[in-house]
Design an enzyme around this catalytic site. Sequence first.
Site, PDB file in Angstrom:
ATOM      1  CB  CYS A  97     -19.475   8.599  16.636  1.00 19.02           C
ATOM      2  SG  CYS A  97     -18.715   7.784  15.164  1.00 19.02           S
ATOM      3  CB  CYS A 104     -15.381   5.206   2.614  1.00 11.69           C
ATOM      4  SG  CYS A 104     -14.143   4.682   3.130  1.00 11.69           S
ATOM      5  CB  CYS A 108     -16.182  -2.634   4.114  1.00 16.29           C
ATOM      6  SG  CYS A 108     -14.411  -2.164   4.163  1.00 16.29           S
ATOM      7  CB  CYS A 111     -19.154  -0.082   5.346  1.00 12.37           C
ATOM      8  SG  CYS A 111     -19.061   1.197   6.217  1.00 12.37           S
ATOM      9  N   GLY A 149     -15.162   7.318   6.722  1.00 14.31           N
ATOM     10  CA  GLY A 149     -14.864   7.435   6.074  1.00 14.31           C
ATOM     11  C   GLY A 149     -13.513   7.029   6.718  1.00 14.31           C
ATOM     12  CD  GLU A 150      -8.884   4.022   7.162  1.00 16.43           C
ATOM     13  OE1 GLU A 150      -9.630   3.280   7.620  1.00 16.43           O
ATOM     14  OE2 GLU A 150      -7.985   4.049   7.973  1.00 16.43           O
ATOM     15  CB  SER A 178     -11.577   3.390  13.855  1.00 13.51           C
ATOM     16  OG  SER A 178     -12.299   1.555  14.271  1.00 13.51           O
ATOM     17  CB  SER A 201     -12.094  -1.754  11.195  1.00 15.10           C
ATOM     18  OG  SER A 201     -12.693  -1.178  11.806  1.00 15.10           O
ATOM     19  CG  HIS A 203     -14.457  -6.390  10.709  1.00 15.10           C
ATOM     20  ND1 HIS A 203     -15.490  -5.514  11.694  1.00 15.10           N
ATOM     21  CD2 HIS A 203     -14.635  -5.198   9.502  1.00 15.10           C
ATOM     22  CE1 HIS A 203     -15.417  -4.654  11.697  1.00 15.10           C
ATOM     23  NE2 HIS A 203     -15.173  -4.114  10.886  1.00 15.10           N
ATOM     24  CB  CYS A 318     -20.785   3.722   9.622  1.00 10.83           C
ATOM     25  SG  CYS A 318     -19.174   4.658   8.981  1.00 10.83           S
TER      26      CYS A 318
HETATM   27  N1  SAH Z   1     -13.052   3.262   8.209  1.00 16.26           N
HETATM   28  C1  SAH Z   1     -13.001   3.658   9.586  1.00 16.26           C
HETATM   29  C2  SAH Z   1     -13.603   3.738  10.520  1.00 16.26           C
HETATM   30  C3  SAH Z   1     -15.063   4.813   9.934  1.00 16.26           C
HETATM   31  S1  SAH Z   1     -16.561   2.879   9.983  1.00 16.26           S
HETATM   32  C4  SAH Z   1     -12.795   1.600  10.235  1.00 16.26           C
HETATM   33  O1  SAH Z   1     -13.189   1.172   9.132  1.00 16.26           O
HETATM   34  O2  SAH Z   1     -12.271   0.956  10.825  1.00 16.26           O
HETATM   35  C5  SAH Z   1     -15.874   2.811  12.436  1.00 16.26           C
HETATM   36  C6  SAH Z   1     -16.500   1.030  12.342  1.00 16.26           C
HETATM   37  O3  SAH Z   1     -18.042   1.003  12.333  1.00 16.26           O
HETATM   38  C7  SAH Z   1     -16.095  -0.109  11.529  1.00 16.26           C
HETATM   39  O4  SAH Z   1     -15.733  -1.073  12.341  1.00 16.26           O
HETATM   40  C8  SAH Z   1     -16.845  -0.589  10.850  1.00 16.26           C
HETATM   41  O5  SAH Z   1     -16.685  -1.350  10.712  1.00 16.26           O
HETATM   42  C9  SAH Z   1     -17.997  -0.526  11.688  1.00 16.26           C
HETATM   43  N2  SAH Z   1     -19.010  -0.933  10.884  1.00 16.26           N
HETATM   44  C10 SAH Z   1     -19.956  -0.059   9.207  1.00 16.26           C
HETATM   45  N3  SAH Z   1     -20.564  -0.413   9.474  1.00 16.26           N
HETATM   46  C11 SAH Z   1     -21.102  -1.180  10.060  1.00 16.26           C
HETATM   47  C12 SAH Z   1     -22.513  -1.408  10.392  1.00 16.26           C
HETATM   48  N4  SAH Z   1     -24.079  -1.022   9.530  1.00 16.26           N
HETATM   49  N5  SAH Z   1     -23.267  -1.822  12.031  1.00 16.26           N
HETATM   50  C13 SAH Z   1     -22.027  -1.872  12.464  1.00 16.26           C
HETATM   51  N6  SAH Z   1     -20.720  -1.357  12.377  1.00 16.26           N
HETATM   52  C14 SAH Z   1     -20.616  -1.312  11.068  1.00 16.26           C
END
Ligand code: SAH
Length: 335
Positions: A97, A104, A108, A111, A149-150, A178, A201, A203, A318
């Site tokens: 990963c 970022c 969110c 996160c 990051g995105e 992702s 993502s 959610h 993340c």
């Molecule tokens: N920015 C991208 C990729 C990075 S995050 C995205 O948002 O998809 C990768 C995944 O991990 C995302 O689905 C995010 O929502 C999730 N994630 C972030 N924090 C988390 C946490 N504390 N527990 C579980 N998943 C988490």
Amino acid sequence: MDRALMTELLEERGEPSYRAAQIWEWMAAGASDYGQMSNLPASLRSELSERVPFSTLTVVDEAHSKDGTIKVLFTTSDGRPIEAVLMRYGDGRRSICVSSQSGCPLTCTFCATGTMKFARNLTTDEIIDQALHLRRIEAVDHCVFMGMGEPMMNFNSVLESCALLPDIGITNRHTAISTVGWVPGIKSLTETRSAVRLALSLHAPNDELRSQLMPVNDRYPIAEVLAACAAHSASVRRKVFVEYVMLDGVNDQPAQAEELAELLNPEIYKVKPIPYNPTGSYGGSDRETIQAFVDTLALNGLSATVRLTRGQDIAAACGQLAATKAAAADAEVPS
Ligand code: SAH
């Protein structure tokens, strides 16, 4: 490896053009220093060791989970923190990963990375050096851009990295990007006709809740994001993964599962509910609630598989490791 610096040195020495490929082949196969590259002249090996750092990244911390997960915190040469994780599964899969940005910009609310300061996009070299570091631990075969990051906001470097990953053992079919639903990036990915997998993502099953969790939803609301994903799926003839992080009492109720099943066409999407690694503001849904959510989806015609949690004991979600370090560093600064 800083490929520009490497090229400069090889040109300066008047090395034959195949040298760069030889060096890359060694690195991609997991070599840990130039000394091992036995088909290079000794003088080149020693000059490389002196002048071209083996990696653009410095390892700051490495955490080992009891389930075999290894999480590495690096800094870039300008001191920016990033993380990468090696996940080991019972069926032999070895998945990495990687991060695409330091920090970022998208905040969110659940996160940990969102709470850090955004630094910058990573270069292709910095993305690949995360993969190479983990490859040196053992052979790897899957990659997800789910670190910090995105990735769609750093599209060119991410795609360039995807083009190099097969040399390291990771095909594009086994690579997933992702995204929060960054529509221009999804469209660009479709245009490339790349075999790289798309993961969204999501959610939340509606705009109201999604905007609370993910402010980016105000910019790219659900309908627009799903239209881009549907077009992508039709073009590459593969399903899009939908990630759905399970937040206790927030998005995990049976009625929300029904709403989600209503929203997503099972021909296009496969849902992956993710157990939440609590990082402060929310609690994670318990096992029974997650199972009930999955069952409700199934009753409504949408199949879902729960993603295995990995490295919960080492804060492998993340941004968690870097955010913890940043908080610790802040705490050390006298105010
Ligand atoms: N920015 C991208 C990729 C990075 S995050 C995205 O948002 O998809 C990768 C995944 O991990 C995302 O689905 C995010 O929502 C999730 N994630 C972030 N924090 C988390 C946490 N504390 N527990 C579980 N998943 C988490």
